[in-house]
Design an enzyme around this catalytic site. Sequence first.
Site, PDB file in Angstrom:
ATOM      1  N   SER A  92      49.933 -61.677  16.601  1.00 28.23           N
ATOM      2  CA  SER A  92      48.490 -61.725  16.832  1.00 28.23           C
ATOM      3  C   SER A  92      48.125 -61.256  18.226  1.00 28.23           C
ATOM      4  O   SER A  92      48.850 -61.512  19.186  1.00 28.23           O
ATOM      5  CB  SER A  92      47.978 -63.146  16.674  1.00 28.23           C
ATOM      6  OG  SER A  92      47.843 -63.428  15.330  1.00 28.23           O
ATOM      7  N   GLY A  93      46.976 -60.633  18.319  1.00 25.08           N
ATOM      8  CA  GLY A  93      46.490 -60.148  19.606  1.00 25.08           C
ATOM      9  C   GLY A  93      47.064 -58.797  19.960  1.00 25.08           C
ATOM     10  O   GLY A  93      46.546 -58.097  20.825  1.00 25.08           O
ATOM     11  N   HIS A 133      41.707 -66.056  18.632  1.00 18.30           N
ATOM     12  CA  HIS A 133      42.339 -67.260  18.076  1.00 18.30           C
ATOM     13  C   HIS A 133      43.578 -67.692  18.856  1.00 18.30           C
ATOM     14  O   HIS A 133      44.056 -68.812  18.687  1.00 18.30           O
ATOM     15  CB  HIS A 133      42.635 -67.086  16.579  1.00 18.30           C
ATOM     16  CG  HIS A 133      43.865 -66.308  16.262  1.00 18.30           C
ATOM     17  ND1 HIS A 133      43.854 -65.010  15.834  1.00 18.30           N
ATOM     18  CD2 HIS A 133      45.172 -66.673  16.300  1.00 18.30           C
ATOM     19  CE1 HIS A 133      45.089 -64.603  15.617  1.00 18.30           C
ATOM     20  NE2 HIS A 133      45.908 -65.593  15.884  1.00 18.30           N
ATOM     21  N   ASP A 170      37.356 -61.904  16.120  1.00 16.05           N
ATOM     22  CA  ASP A 170      38.613 -62.418  16.682  1.00 16.05           C
ATOM     23  C   ASP A 170      39.112 -61.461  17.763  1.00 16.05           C
ATOM     24  O   ASP A 170      40.062 -60.719  17.567  1.00 16.05           O
ATOM     25  CB  ASP A 170      39.638 -62.569  15.551  1.00 16.05           C
ATOM     26  CG  ASP A 170      40.884 -63.310  15.996  1.00 16.05           C
ATOM     27  OD1 ASP A 170      40.846 -63.952  17.064  1.00 16.05           O
ATOM     28  OD2 ASP A 170      41.893 -63.236  15.271  1.00 16.05           O
TER      29      ASP A 170
END
Length: 855
Positions: A243-244, A87, A139
């Site tokens: 995120s990530g 994402h 994701d």
Amino acid sequence: MSQHLLLPLAILAISPIPGAFQDSALSPTKEEPEDLDCGRPEPSARIMGGSDSQPGTWPWQVSLHQGGGHICGGSLIAPSWVLSAAHCFVTNGTLEPAAEWSVVLGVHSYDGPLDGAHVRSVAAILVPDNYSGVESGADVALLRLASPARLGPTVRPVCLPRASHRFAHGTACWATGWGDVQEADPLPLPWVLQEVELRVLGEAACQCLYSRPGPFNLTFQLLPGMLCAGYPEGRKDTCQGDSGGPLVCKEGGRWFQAGITSFGFGCGRRNRPGVFTAVAPYEAWIREQVLGSEPGPAFPTQSPELQSGLPEPTDENCTIALPECGKAPRPGAWPWEAQVMVPGSRPCYGALVSESWVLAPASCFPGRISSDLPPRDLDHWRVMLPSRPRAERVARLVPHENASWDDASNLALLQLRAPVNLSVAPRPVCLPHPEHYFLPGSRCRLARWGHTEPVPGAGSLLEAELLGAWWCHCLYGRQGESVPPPGEPPLALCPAYQEEEVAGRCWNYSHWSLLCREEGTWFLAGIRDLPSDCLRPRAFYPLQTHGPWISHVTRGAYLEDQLSWDWGPEGEETETQTCPPHTEHGACGLRPEPALTGGLWPWLAEVHVAGERVCTGILVAPGWVLAATHCILRLGSTTVPYIEVYLGRAGASPLPQSHQVSRLVISIRLPRHLGLRPPLALLELSSRVEPSPSALPICLHPGGTPLGASCWVLGWKDPQDRVPVAAAVSILTPRLCHCLYQGILPPGTLCVLYAEGQEDRCEVTSAPPLLCQTEEGSWVLVGMAIRGSRDLFAAIGPEETWISQTVGEAHFLLPSGFPHWLPEGGDLCPPDMARASGSPRAALFLLLLTLLIQG
Ligand code: ARG
């Protein structure tokens, strides 16, 4: 996902490390081991609720930059490969170009890159074909670096789990990142990489938490390939900007990456653990993407003892964390009530919002709102809390930055010198998130706030019921403005409560806070009266807009999700609503939702004439009621009768007595009509009626037949008990009306046709009014019944000039529809049709038929 944290590359570049920022190719040396060593930091060492990490503890953590700023985290899995979340790179279904991205390795904080920090550009971004959005899973993303990273003490790859690898329920793992430290609260400078310990939650335990409806009835179905980590009680979590990044767990001296930070509902919320992409199921996909690259990522095997000792997933129990705030032994015994004692002034009431912080109005501490100077006498301030043996001392006062000029921000936070132990008392009150929607009809209470004055008849004052958002918003003169829908912070909250009038004036001296209860838990919903004179309902400033400020300052106030989400049969309101036209004392033609207050017609008045009959009256302005002349003044009588007007009676109205008002009529005004007796009379009241749920003026219709409106005759079924009833009608076009009653109608007469079976709903002797609700939702008065008729009404429109001149505040809507009066000439009516067959309905039917056939 939002991108709050900016870690500009430019800033890193001003403190250069020799050789750090070139895309330099790493030439593998012969000593490099065949199999990449992974998951072992050099021996040495928000994310929400986390803490600063030590440099070099998480050497696989990378920062992914786009446009010069940090957007997402990632982890180094091989010299040329970084693992992250899909994402971060997909916007509106399109993968962003790799060239826009760069990978920063070996950084720890803004204070300067570590030895070995460097940047690599991205040669390719790979995302699984089936990725469509975070909530559908997959994701995950792989970034191929344009040239291999330079491995060193601060740059090392993490180990990847094989597909068979299991991370047991309850395993303590660590998440890292430069993301927000709370919702909407970016990591402060110097941006030290944050770490937080999170527990892996089994699928069943996590699904159980996410199956419990949250605000707006939100639940979530976990999908295979997702993994949860966190705590039912929340508080520790990853957040926007993380995120990530990796979730890593230590096994046998190596760190394995169990998850990739993907999403959550808010951050650190109760029963909403963070959701990660599980890495193990992607073993095959990762291997496929990196095929041929040497050295590739390492997938060490899990030690067999660890794998076999796993508990069955069924062992997990479903423990939902209940709020720790907002519980009171009984209403009124508030365990968060704090009294701030400042030498030389009266006690100021506030509320405990966490272990160490009290919220109170800033106006209690004049002179300190705008000055940054530390108050010298803070030493002498004391805070009294329930069940505490001694007064607390105050360490700090943080006024809201707008407190000095904005009444809605009249807030200050006081930090206690030492945190208090929370138990039954003292216990903090719950605070709402910005998107909280207090449901209309919520049970609320008023509580002391600030320098409260003693209240006359205090007991009855404290209970309140929340009114609809639409009505509350529009009542304060916001013509044409749209009403914030549920989920957007309202401008005001309106509780209805009983208020005694003090010496003929409404009592308006004290300040209050508004506590509203959801599932037995009390939220601090609003503060202080708006300066509204006597306008009712009272409006409170909502506290929810201040949630982010309070959590930013206190770092741990009890912001709590909405606990009540019963939207009723209609579900949540999604249509945008617009406020109808208003008078200077609030909107006209508004009606509180009947569900809340019973069948309310707040403009319907009982006009008691000479103690012998009751006529219908309609409130057209705070001091004026309109009625039918023939009912008020009997033909032949020469004296002006004694007239009393009652509002808020509404028959079986459930409103408390204090909502009923009565006024004497001090004058009757009639328009000057030559010859004919005017059909409409205006009654002037002895004093104004303040707008309230039971007394609101109606809008007036300027003329023409209202188009697209639904219309009603509003009256009483019988003149004794006077329970209001409404009969649905349609207003006939002037032509039909004219033809139907040929020649016998005074000018300005409207005819109606009752809907099937509605004819006999209201009696006619009280002269019921004809009302319509416009498409915009406001109610307008169109006419008053003509003597003895249920079908004929004297229109308001033709009297617009007279009414406006007599009653300055009367509110006529803008003209719409077509004119009442027929153009002169033309024999428009078929002969002998009108009144031919006795019943208007039958006559009308025949008439319509003839007109249609004539073309
Ligand atoms: N999607 C977020 C990002 O782009 C990460 C959110 C994680 N949220 C959470 N509550 N764990 O940075």
